[in-house]
Write a protein that holds these residues in place. Structure first.
Motif, PDB file in Angstrom:
ATOM      1  N   PHE A  46       0.851  -1.197   0.000  1.00  0.00           N
ATOM      2  CA  PHE A  46       0.000   0.000   0.000  1.00  0.00           C
ATOM      3  C   PHE A  46       0.881   1.240   0.000  1.00  0.00           C
ATOM      4  O   PHE A  46       1.874   1.285   0.719  1.00  0.00           O
ATOM      5  N   CYS A  47       0.517   2.194  -0.822  1.00  0.00           N
ATOM      6  CA  CYS A  47       1.221   3.480  -0.829  1.00  0.00           C
ATOM      7  C   CYS A  47       0.349   4.493  -0.087  1.00  0.00           C
ATOM      8  O   CYS A  47      -0.705   4.902  -0.585  1.00  0.00           O
ATOM      9  N   ALA A  48       0.764   4.881   1.105  1.00  0.00           N
ATOM     10  CA  ALA A  48      -0.039   5.777   1.943  1.00  0.00           C
ATOM     11  C   ALA A  48      -0.037   7.200   1.384  1.00  0.00           C
ATOM     12  O   ALA A  48       0.951   7.659   0.810  1.00  0.00           O
ATOM     13  N   PRO A  49      -1.134   7.905   1.544  1.00  0.00           N
ATOM     14  CA  PRO A  49      -1.174   9.296   1.097  1.00  0.00           C
ATOM     15  C   PRO A  49      -0.290  10.189   1.947  1.00  0.00           C
ATOM     16  O   PRO A  49      -0.001   9.878   3.103  1.00  0.00           O
ATOM     17  N   ASN A  50       0.139  11.281   1.371  1.00  0.00           N
ATOM     18  CA  ASN A  50       0.898  12.312   2.089  1.00  0.00           C
ATOM     19  C   ASN A  50       0.135  13.619   1.948  1.00  0.00           C
ATOM     20  O   ASN A  50       0.300  14.344   0.966  1.00  0.00           O
ATOM     21  N   TYR A  51      -0.721  13.891   2.937  1.00  0.00           N
ATOM     22  CA  TYR A  51      -1.585  15.065   2.822  1.00  0.00           C
ATOM     23  C   TYR A  51      -0.841  16.378   3.070  1.00  0.00           C
ATOM     24  O   TYR A  51      -1.414  17.453   2.933  1.00  0.00           O
ATOM     25  N   GLY A  52       0.440  16.270   3.413  1.00  0.00           N
ATOM     26  CA  GLY A  52       1.249  17.475   3.531  1.00  0.00           C
ATOM     27  C   GLY A  52       1.671  18.037   2.187  1.00  0.00           C
ATOM     28  O   GLY A  52       2.184  19.159   2.108  1.00  0.00           O
TER      29      GLY A  52
END
Length: 269
Positions: free
Chosen positions: A121-127
């Motif tokens: 899984f590639c996690a989101p980076n909301y930054g």
């Protein structure tokens, strides 16, 4: 069917990595529908892809699908991590996709494609904005490949590449693999090397003194049950997302032990 012991490994509690899906425990899922059957192919769709270096430690425990050492598990480097828009909270683990590079004649290797299995899984980076570094942020459809796989379709300098993808039927050597771990009356079984649709949506287990017991999805393709299974041969019923079921009788012999991996029947590929 006689039991076939594949290998014995020490019991490992997988470490929850920062890029693993946030919800570590899933409930059992019913089969999903497709626009066309994965036994053939789905239509080509657009996405983007990046890669990670071979020295990256993120696959040390097999990522969010929990397959362990991907080379020893038979997946090698033909693997991929998916963004939230594609990962389906881990239910997609084990599915296969064909990827090809498009729209960039500078970096694409013409006439090539690669078939990969979902293992992470590639996690989101909301930054970061979705179009400025947050490659795996929703609603982006994004694939993250080992560099060895990425370089089959594009030159590494391409970095964040436009690609096309389609769902494929998985082809695997040998049978479905069942790794048994646990403690006391709690048992965890890792289901791997699954052909056909590839992604498992339901598992049942049966010992010689029990009926068929439904297993719950723990995380990825790790399934669990609480029961007395000691000193009994074990059978498994595995259902994939296209609704096909394979039953492997007496996969593990009466004297099985924790940490062992056994091989059962296989789906048609």
């Amino acid at each position: 069917m006689s039991a076939k012991l594949i290998h014995t490994l020490p019991f490992l509690y997988a470490v929850v990595l920062s890029w693993r899906v946030a919800d570590a425990v899933y409930s059992s899922a019913s089969p999903r529908s497709y626009s066309s059957s994965p036994s053939t192919m789905t239509e080509w769709r657009s996405a983007r892809a990046t890669y990670y270096a071979a020295s990256d430690p993120r696959d040390d425990v097999g990522g969010a699908c929990g397959y362990g050492d991907l080379v020893k598990s038979g997946y090698g480097m033909a693997t991929v991590g998916l963004s939230t828009a594609l990962f389906e909270r881990g239910q997609i683990c084990g599915a296969c996709f064909e990827l090809r590079c498009v729209d960039d004649l500078r970096w694409c290797i013409p006439g090539t494609s690669i078939i990969v299995t979902v293992t992470n899984f590639c996690a989101p980076n909301y930054g970061l904005p979705s179009d400025g570094g947050g490659h795996c942020n929703p609603p982006n459809k994004h694939f993250v490949l080992p560099i060895e796989a990425f370089e089959k379709i594009a030159i590494w300098k391409a970095a964040n590449m436009p690609i096309q993808y389609r769902r494929m039927k998985c082809r695997k050597e040998g049978g479905i693999r069942f790794r048994i771990d646990g403690s006391g009356y709690f048992y965890s079984v890792l289901i791997s090397n699954v052909a056909g649709a590839g992604d498992v949506v339901a598992v049942k287990i049966k010992a010689s003194r029990t009926g068929w017991l439904p297993m719950g999805r723990n995380w990825g393709q790790n399934w669990h049950v609480t029961a007395d299974l000691k000193n009994q041969p074990l059978s498994f019923e595995v259902t994939t997302s296209d609704g096909v079921t394979v039953v492997s009788y007496n996969v593990a012999p009466k004297d099985w032990s924790l940490g062992q991996t056994f091989e059962g029947k296989q789906f048609e590929s």
